[in-house]
Write a protein that holds these residues in place. Structure first.
Motif, PDB file in Angstrom:
ATOM      1  N   UNK A 228       0.821  -1.214   0.000  1.00 53.79           N
ATOM      2  CA  UNK A 228       0.000   0.000   0.000  1.00 53.79           C
ATOM      3  C   UNK A 228       0.852   1.261   0.000  1.00 53.79           C
ATOM      4  N   UNK A 229       0.228   2.355  -0.373  1.00 50.12           N
ATOM      5  CA  UNK A 229       0.861   3.666  -0.410  1.00 50.12           C
ATOM      6  C   UNK A 229       2.068   3.714  -1.335  1.00 50.12           C
ATOM      7  N   UNK A 230       2.096   2.852  -2.339  1.00 51.72           N
ATOM      8  CA  UNK A 230       3.181   2.906  -3.314  1.00 51.72           C
ATOM      9  C   UNK A 230       3.126   4.262  -4.018  1.00 51.72           C
ATOM     10  N   UNK A 231       4.247   4.945  -4.118  1.00 48.82           N
ATOM     11  CA  UNK A 231       4.264   6.246  -4.771  1.00 48.82           C
ATOM     12  C   UNK A 231       4.120   6.077  -6.281  1.00 48.82           C
ATOM     13  N   UNK A 232       3.815   7.178  -6.951  1.00 50.09           N
ATOM     14  CA  UNK A 232       3.691   7.151  -8.411  1.00 50.09           C
ATOM     15  C   UNK A 232       4.984   6.637  -9.053  1.00 50.09           C
ATOM     16  N   UNK A 233       6.117   7.140  -8.562  1.00 55.07           N
ATOM     17  CA  UNK A 233       7.404   6.736  -9.129  1.00 55.07           C
ATOM     18  C   UNK A 233       7.659   5.248  -8.895  1.00 55.07           C
ATOM     19  N   UNK A 239       7.301  -1.293 -13.507  1.00 52.37           N
ATOM     20  CA  UNK A 239       7.156  -1.768 -14.885  1.00 52.37           C
ATOM     21  C   UNK A 239       8.378  -2.572 -15.315  1.00 52.37           C
ATOM     22  N   UNK A 240       9.529  -2.268 -14.707  1.00 49.65           N
ATOM     23  CA  UNK A 240      10.784  -2.877 -15.127  1.00 49.65           C
ATOM     24  C   UNK A 240      11.367  -3.839 -14.093  1.00 49.65           C
ATOM     25  N   UNK A 241      11.047  -3.595 -12.810  1.00 46.82           N
ATOM     26  CA  UNK A 241      11.529  -4.495 -11.764  1.00 46.82           C
ATOM     27  C   UNK A 241      10.623  -4.359 -10.546  1.00 46.82           C
ATOM     28  N   UNK A 242      10.552  -5.435  -9.775  1.00 48.87           N
ATOM     29  CA  UNK A 242       9.727  -5.401  -8.580  1.00 48.87           C
ATOM     30  C   UNK A 242       8.334  -5.949  -8.832  1.00 48.87           C
ATOM     31  N   UNK A 243       7.537  -6.134  -7.782  1.00 52.24           N
ATOM     32  CA  UNK A 243       6.184  -6.687  -7.939  1.00 52.24           C
ATOM     33  C   UNK A 243       5.262  -5.729  -8.699  1.00 52.24           C
ATOM     34  N   UNK A 244       4.459  -6.305  -9.587  1.00 53.84           N
ATOM     35  CA  UNK A 244       3.518  -5.507 -10.372  1.00 53.84           C
ATOM     36  C   UNK A 244       2.087  -5.876 -10.016  1.00 53.84           C
ATOM     37  N   UNK A 245       1.188  -4.948 -10.197  1.00 56.63           N
ATOM     38  CA  UNK A 245      -0.236  -5.190 -10.005  1.00 56.63           C
ATOM     39  C   UNK A 245      -0.716  -6.308 -10.922  1.00 56.63           C
TER      40      UNK A 245
END
Length: 269
Positions: A228-233, A239-245
């Motif tokens: 939660x509270x993931x920033x826009x950036x 999109x390139x790394x990390x967990x995606x929706x």
């Protein structure tokens, strides 16, 4: 006596969803009422809710379909704990206005739904919120049990089957009463990165078919795949790394939501 019924099975929604539904109903209804929950797990559900065992579907659940076919048990000749007219409300719904109109509209023999907002030109019902008379359309469950996979393959979604099969055809609520969070509350992309989802004027219930869920968006996240509270950036960097929706990048890009204060105010015990 105004009757509201919900269905809870599996682990998708915890007891807090039932408890908050009861709280919302109690604040938005006049006169005597009861909330009935058909469930396979009563643990944690508040005492005011009348719980009954969720009937078995009676046949194997259809494959290759996204339809919530377990809800077909509501169309049996009898439904545990219910008789007469009842209003079904999906657990992932947020009540924001009076429920009284849902009991006053139309005739008691009518099956009344919201229009399927995703296909506005088709005469299809959306069964997140619908009113029905117990036992009046028992052929729906009977015919489904006779050929569950065939029915699912033909219609795809249980609400399409209901639309096509109700005696005399379904009726629709006034359009403004029952709203869809993604389609009617969310700002269009890319405004959703800067503008909070709004509560539509004259809405009585906001529904969340197909996600996201109320407990996620009130905290500002689309689902539990991301914190939660993931920033826009941070959302864009994922999109390139990390967990995606969503695994699909274009869906992840579009599915960003700011915290929604009015859901926090409405969706509570």
């Amino acid at each position: 006596m105004k009757q509201i019924v919900c269905v809870k099975w599996g682990t998708g929604y915890g007891p807090e969803y039932v408890n908050r539904l009861y709280g919302m109903v109690s604040r938005h209804i006049t006169g005597p009422f009861r909330v009935v929950c058909l469930t396979d797990d009563r643990a944690g559900i508040r005492a005011e809710v009348e719980c009954f065992d969720l009937p078995e579907l009676g046949v194997p659940h259809p494959e290759r379909t996204a339809g919530k076919w377990r809800k077909q048990v509501l169309w049996g000749e009898t439904v545990p704990g219910l008789e007469g007219v009842a209003l079904f409300i999906d657990l992932d719904s947020v009540i924001v206005g009076s429920l009284d109109p849902y009991f006053e509209f139309g005739n008691e023999d009518d099956v009344i739904c919201a229009r399927n907002w995703a296909r506005p030109l088709a005469r299809l019902g959306q069964t997140s919120v619908f009113r029905f008379k117990v036992g009046a359309n028992a052929h729906l469950l009977k015919n489904f049990r006779a050929d569950p996979q065939g029915v699912a393959d033909k219609y795809g979604f249980e609400q399409h089957y209901v639309t096509a099969s109700v005696t005399g055809g379904i009726k629709f609520w006034p359009e403004s009463w029952t709203r869809h969070f993604r389609l009617h509350c969310m700002p269009a992309f890319p405004l959703n990165y800067f503008v909070t989802a709004h509560c539509p004027k004259d809405a009585l219930i906001v529904t969340f078919p197909g996600g996201p869920n109320p407990d996620d968006v009130l905290m500002g996240c689309w689902n539990k795949n991301v914190p939660p509270y993931r920033t826009r950036l941070q959302h864009l960097m994922a999109l390139f790394s990390g967990p995606r929706v969503d695994e699909k990048r274009w869906r992840h890009l579009r599915r960003y939501v700011l915290p929604v204060p009015w859901i926090a105010e409405a969706w509570k015990d």
